[in-house]
Scaffold this motif. Sequence first.
Motif, short mmCIF file in Angstrom:
data_model
loop_
_atom_site.label_atom_id
_atom_site.label_comp_id
_atom_site.label_asym_id
_atom_site.label_seq_id
_atom_site.Cartn_x
_atom_site.Cartn_y
_atom_site.Cartn_z
N PRO A 1 -3.29 12.37 -1.91
CA PRO A 1 -3.61 11.05 -2.45
C PRO A 1 -4.19 11.16 -3.87
O PRO A 1 -4.92 12.12 -4.16
N LYS A 2 -3.86 10.17 -4.69
CA LYS A 2 -4.23 10.23 -6.11
C LYS A 2 -5.71 10.53 -6.33
O LYS A 2 -6.07 11.36 -7.15
N PHE A 3 -6.56 9.83 -5.55
CA PHE A 3 -7.99 9.96 -5.83
C PHE A 3 -8.52 11.37 -5.49
O PHE A 3 -9.56 11.79 -5.98
N LEU A 4 -7.77 12.11 -4.64
CA LEU A 4 -8.24 13.46 -4.29
C LEU A 4 -7.68 14.55 -5.22
O LEU A 4 -8.14 15.69 -5.20
N ARG A 5 -6.66 14.17 -6.01
CA ARG A 5 -5.95 15.20 -6.80
C ARG A 5 -6.86 16.01 -7.72
O ARG A 5 -6.81 17.24 -7.69
N PRO A 6 -7.70 15.35 -8.54
CA PRO A 6 -8.53 16.14 -9.47
C PRO A 6 -9.43 17.14 -8.74
O PRO A 6 -9.59 18.27 -9.19
N SER A 7 -9.99 16.73 -7.58
CA SER A 7 -10.90 17.66 -6.90
C SER A 7 -10.15 18.76 -6.16
O SER A 7 -10.67 19.85 -5.97
N HIS B 1 -2.10 17.76 -14.32
CA HIS B 1 -2.62 18.79 -13.42
C HIS B 1 -2.10 20.18 -13.75
O HIS B 1 -2.46 21.15 -13.10
N TRP C 1 0.82 -1.22 0.00
CA TRP C 1 0.00 0.00 0.00
C TRP C 1 0.85 1.26 0.00
O TRP C 1 0.48 2.29 0.55
#
Length: 501
Positions: free
Chosen positions: A218-224, A113, A40
């Motif tokens: 964290p990757k999943f939060l990057r776009p937002s 980004h 992880w």
Amino acid sequence: MQSPWYNQLLAITVVVTIAVALWPPKKKAFRRRGIDPGYWNLKVWPARIWFLIKGHDIVEQAYLQEKDAPYLLQSLNEDALVLPPRYLPELRMLPSSKLSASLALVTSVLGQHSGVDIILKDRQHYDIARVQVTKSLPTLLPILSRKVDSILSEELSGCSTSDFTPVKVKNIVSALVLRTTLLTFFGPELCDNTELQWVMEEFTNIVRDMAIFMLFIPKFLRPSMQPFLPPTARMKRLHAQARTILFPTAWNLSKKAGGGDTVINHFLTTSEAVDEKEIVAKLFVLMAGALHTTKMSTGHALIDLCASPECVPGLKTEALREHPMHEDSPWQVEEVNRLKLLDSFLKESQRFNPPNYLSFDRIATATFAFQDGTVIPEGTFISMPAGPMAMDPENYHDPQKFEASRFCGTDGSAAAAATEKLQRTHEFVGTESGNIHWGHGRFTCPGRWYASAIMKVIIAQIIRRYDVKFPKGQEERLPNVYLDLIVEPNPKQVVLFRVRE
Ligand code: HEM
């Protein structure tokens, strides 16, 4: 009868066991170098920091110990699979549907980004660098040559024939490369515009800052999160500033240039519909790629002139033969093409100081297998050890020796006598076995003919007009600066200039 708790516990245990079994560390089959980021990615930060400090040593040691074995290396952003050179012939045959160089570039700087991912839209930037810019060299180079002369006169205005004047390599190279690149991209009216110069250099800083921010998220939060990060606002302002400078004048400039051999004009004329935002975004990325690499390579070459003074007389004779001292006309492309010893010198300088210790970055866009059965899963980021390959005795005789004429024979005659094919590999832009500093295969740097031509003009003009040497007491280059795998000339390096009699 068993309790419902027992069944639930059993079910959870089974699910967790399956999840762990199906989620082993990525690409377990390959050996790992550097610090393992672990399950992880728990140890990803120690691994990244270790790579930042020791990336260069890790790659070098890995090659010395086991050069034929692929290995995983956690770099700053992605987990890279470093492949041995024996796979190059197979890799170069793979279609672009299986490997993407542009995607690797975007991924390595987290460019999705910061707008670098505009280059994934199409190949316009690539084609312009390869076709239009290269074709325009016969008309462009004399203009650039005059510009090099005037920048040298300005930057070295304090120099005389009597004394040596100290100049920081970083400053003079930066002025020469930045202003000539702006001339190539935007034409004579805009190349000395200091605001535009700042804007173009600032782009790289913002891309870097955005990547640093993103590494902590964290990757999943990057776009937002991206819209709320400071670099996003800076980047928006920068784009707007660039459009304001470039677009009121761009069409006029191109018309004035009589068909327009500027890069911006090539974008305008090859776009189906002119979209200023898109063109500026692509110009930024192309300019960033062109500037950084050319500055580094020119800096290394200038320092090598001082570190190997024995090669200067030969280079001077060649430059004066092709362009006698009394001639104040600019360099022509055919004259520059005849500078074979300079080609060889620049190649040797690049061999010792490659732009990056790893090269041939690609992302596998589909799973494929090599002939030996090694499987490269889709999404793998692959690289090759460019630095160590260039110092491998299997590729170069006596590789630790700096030999300016290594690629052409002492007086350039060997290259002249060789076959045309051999001559081409001996040019600065040519690639031979062991050399992937311009990349390799179908995505090899499309700007290399331009980069080579302008670097040759800069170094040839310095040699013709000035004597250069290290400050008193310095015999060798100051050590290069390694930031992860990038090989920068030492920013403290000073060179003494004296106007030739
Ligand atoms: C000494 C200077 C330069 C060096 C050492 C250099 C090196 C490279 C390397 C190693 C690559 C990757 C190739 C591959 O992976 O096969 C590349 C790609 C590229 N270079 Fe250069 N380059 C230089 C100058 C330039 C200049 C002056 C331009 C533009 C005029 C340019 C435009 C590009 C472009 C458009 C790409 C492809 C980017 C993509 O994948 O979309 N380069 N260069």
